[in-house]
Design an enzyme around this catalytic site. Structure first.
Site, PDB file in Angstrom:
ATOM      1  N   LYS A  51       1.098  -1.272   0.108  1.00 55.16           N
ATOM      2  CA  LYS A  51       0.173   0.136  -0.219  1.00 55.16           C
ATOM      3  C   LYS A  51       1.180   1.501  -0.099  1.00 55.16           C
ATOM      4  O   LYS A  51       1.725   1.864   0.522  1.00 55.16           O
ATOM      5  CB  LYS A  51      -0.606  -0.099   1.076  1.00 55.16           C
ATOM      6  CG  LYS A  51      -2.005   1.506   1.155  1.00 55.16           C
ATOM      7  CD  LYS A  51      -2.528   0.664   0.521  1.00 55.16           C
ATOM      8  CE  LYS A  51      -3.485   2.802   0.808  1.00 55.16           C
ATOM      9  NZ  LYS A  51      -4.547   2.659  -0.103  1.00 55.16           N
ATOM     10  N   CYS A 136       0.323  11.929  -7.095  1.00 54.83           N
ATOM     11  CA  CYS A 136      -0.142  12.642  -6.071  1.00 54.83           C
ATOM     12  C   CYS A 136       0.296  13.778  -6.176  1.00 54.83           C
ATOM     13  O   CYS A 136       1.357  14.398  -7.330  1.00 54.83           O
ATOM     14  CB  CYS A 136       0.803  12.007  -4.930  1.00 54.83           C
ATOM     15  SG  CYS A 136       0.752  10.725  -4.570  1.00 54.83           S
ATOM     16  N   LYS A 171       5.593   3.672 -11.013  1.00 52.93           N
ATOM     17  CA  LYS A 171       4.869   3.642 -11.766  1.00 52.93           C
ATOM     18  C   LYS A 171       3.727   5.075 -12.522  1.00 52.93           C
ATOM     19  O   LYS A 171       3.435   5.759 -11.870  1.00 52.93           O
ATOM     20  CB  LYS A 171       3.024   3.017 -10.637  1.00 52.93           C
ATOM     21  CG  LYS A 171       2.127   2.769 -11.325  1.00 52.93           C
ATOM     22  CD  LYS A 171       1.392   1.900 -10.423  1.00 52.93           C
ATOM     23  CE  LYS A 171       0.628   0.997 -10.678  1.00 52.93           C
ATOM     24  NZ  LYS A 171      -0.299   0.335 -10.187  1.00 52.93           N
TER      25      LYS A 171
END
Lengths: 309, 293
Positions: A51, A136, A171
């Site tokens: 996570k 983000c 990613k």
């Protein structure tokens, strides 16, 4: 006729990070590995991606956080995690007992956030590598996401590269106009591998209230609905970069994983399927093995060679 | 790092499907491993579709369990694609189920257990009542619904003290479940509650008021509902505001939680959405059903 000889399913993400299978549990779909270990869910996987882990604890978004959509789901969890301190001191020591490498997914809102997380984890045991989540918002760049800007993505990757010699994966977000240019910028900054892709931004409304179902209004779309989109992105990125590409996007079966391998991916992440069944890794791996036997392919290297031929 | 239940994947074969009242179904599945392991308040996560649509499993609490027959019952209303598939299932059809999942209800050592069910929140209580009787407990059965025909007739256990209420006054007390609990709560040894969030909020308020006045209310377990993804603790989708300032997962820290673990103030703040959901769950006004008791 079934060939019962052993298949070589191993893949190398870097010379010193060889996975026994080409499957990685995708970040955000496997927690930190503990719940799935308890129910036998590690089977089939070559690695786990944790996570997203941030500098400080994050409680996450208000519910509703998930909404089902056609052949998919939207999520806006809000990066709920206990913070890197807990991950380094409580979780990582427990990972030492596993024969499954754990790659920590790192999130942040500034370059400094990412560096703090990575530097803290450098002191912890049993960290096989890092995967940077660059979807983000960067608080220093007026909310612009690192992942949508080639220069920001390059600078962030380069900064983390200087902070660690461990395998570094970035990613990619698909919510960009030109994913290849961003992939090249990240490769240029020294990433060892790229994972493609993160979720697609989407939303869904409650027809009775006229308002978004998710409290966060928008969320990330995952599941089989995005698979052709992800395949297109993987194909484009794999054709442009030299580093290994780890595919991610709606894999539900071994055949789906093979499709990504044939499109040029070296390994495949399994994500949403982990929400549907605790034996997701084993199911997908069995399907890959069945495909290889059907086609007389003894190793994934051989399969990869067929692709490029 | 949290403990996880020893759930298994098992095909549940339909042995009975019955429409108890319009839109409300009882489905009996033969699934001996899960039936044997199930505890009151726990749930199963059912794969309704063969393919990817609808994608996610659907959670249901155990309404009743017959260990000898190897079956368990689910009680649900049709609210979407998944429940529509289940409501149309034929005998012999199989659904893959993951369970039993989640925390179960606690039971008091002796005395009286008050079960509080609002609407289809009654679902776990037939199983609860049976286990309570096996333990020699008295059951004070409180059940409320919008109107008389929505009360679950077969759920009324033999040896219980039954208190019914309806929003429209068509049977029992004309008012809310919380009107009844406020009167009876001080005389019981434990409370189990399941139903719409406003009902649970009201119950929590009654307990808080007693505590503030220096009284000791009975222990209270609430069974919670939330849109659920994995039911394994990893997707973090099914959360409710927790009293530690963060969020608790309904699938792991629940579905049954001590009422103190929930931050009821933050739950109330999200009330508008909750009320909307309640309206959706109400059945058509012309719905009919057989004799209630």
């Amino acid at each position: 006729m079934a060939d019962e000889s052993a298949l070589d399913l191993s893949v190398a993400l870097r010379q010193d990070l060889v996975l026994r299978t080409p499957l990685l549990a995708a970040s955000g779909t496997f927690g930190f590995g503990f719940e799935m270990e308890a129910i036998g869910g590690h089977a089939g996987y070559g690695a786990i991606v944790s996570k997203g882990t941030s500098r400080e604890r994050r409680v996450g978004n208000e519910p509703p956080r998930i909404a089902e959509t056609p052949a998919g789901m939207l999520n806006a969890i809000g990066l709920q995690n206990p913070g890197v301190g807990v991950v380094a001191s409580d979780y990582a020591p427990k990972w030492q007992a596993w024969d499954l490498p754990v790659i920590v997914n790192v999130v942040g809102e500034s370059v400094d956030d990412y560096l703090t997380v990575v530097r803290t984890l450098e002191e912890a045991p049993a960290i096989a590598g890092y995967e940077l989540n660059i979807s983000c918002p960067n608080v220093g760049a007026a909310g612009l996401m690192f992942g949508v800007d080639a220069r920001l993505a390059n600078e962030l990757t380069a900064a983390v590269r200087r902070a660690t010699s461990k395998p570094l994966i970035v990613k990619l977000t698909p919510n960009v106009t030109d994913i290849v240019s961003i992939a090249l910028a990240i490769e240029d900054a020294g990433a060892d591998a790229l994972s493609a892709v993160n979720t697609y931004v989407g939303m869904t409304l409650d027809l009775e209230t006229g308002r978004p179902i998710l409290a966060n209004e928008v969320g990330g779309l995952s599941g089989p609905a995005i698979r052709p989109l992800a395949l297109h992105a993987v194909h484009a990125v794999a054709g442009a970069v030299k580093v290994p590409v780890i595919a991610s996007g709606g894999v539900m079966s071994g055949d789906d994983a093979v499709e990504f391998l044939l499109a040029g991916a070296v390994a495949v992440q399994v994500g949403t399927l982990n929400f549907l069944r605790p034996d997701a890794g084993a199911v997908v791996l069995a399907g890959i093995e069945a495909y290889m036997r059907r086609h007389g392919v003894g190793s994934l290297r051989e399969l990869g060679a067929q692709v490029r031929a | 790092v949290t403990e996880v239940n020893a759930a298994v994947l098992e095909r549940g074969v339909v042995t009975l499907r019955e429409e108890l009242m319009p839109g409300v179904w009882l489905l009996r599945l033969h699934s001996p491993q899960i039936a044997r392991a199930a505890e009151p308040g726990q749930f199963v996560h059912i794969q309704c579709a063969g393919g990817s649509d609808p994608l996610l499993r659907r959670p249901f609490s155990f309404c009743n369990v017959n260990v000898d027959a190897g079956t368990y019952d689910l009680l649900f209303n049709v609210v979407g694609d998944g429940t529509a598939i289940l409501a149309a299932a034929e005998a012999g059809q199989a659904f893959e189920a993951l369970g039993p999942l989640g925390r179960a209800f606690r039971f008091p050592a002796s005395g009286t257990l008050m079960t509080v069910g609002g609407g289809l929140g009654i679902a776990p209580f037939p199983f609860v009542a049976r286990r309570a009787f096996e333990r020699g407990l008295q059951v004070l059965w409180v059940n409320g619904a919008y109107t008389a025909h929505q009360l679950f007739p077969r759920a009324l256990p033999d040896r219980s003290d039954v208190h019914l209420c309806t929003d429209d006054g068509s049977i029992g007390h004309h008012g809310f479940v919380s009107d009844i609990t406020d009167v009876l709560i001080d005389g019981v040894d434990m409370v189990h509650a399941c139903g719409p969030m406003p009902m649970l909020v009201a119950l929590a308020r009654q307990l808080s008021v007693r505590e503030a006045a220096g009284q000791t209310g009975p222990p209270c377990d609430v069974s919670l509902e939330a849109p659920m993804g994995c039911a394994l603790g990893t997707c973090l989708g099914c959360v409710v505001p927790a009293s530690d300032g963060g969020y608790a997962r309904v699938c792991i820290e629940g579905a049954v939680m001590n009422w103190r673990q929930v931050d009821w103030a933050r739950v109330s703040a999200a009330g508008e959405l909750v009320h909307h959901r309640m309206r959706v769950e109400r059945l058509p006004a012309d719905a009919t059903v057989g004799a209630l008791v």
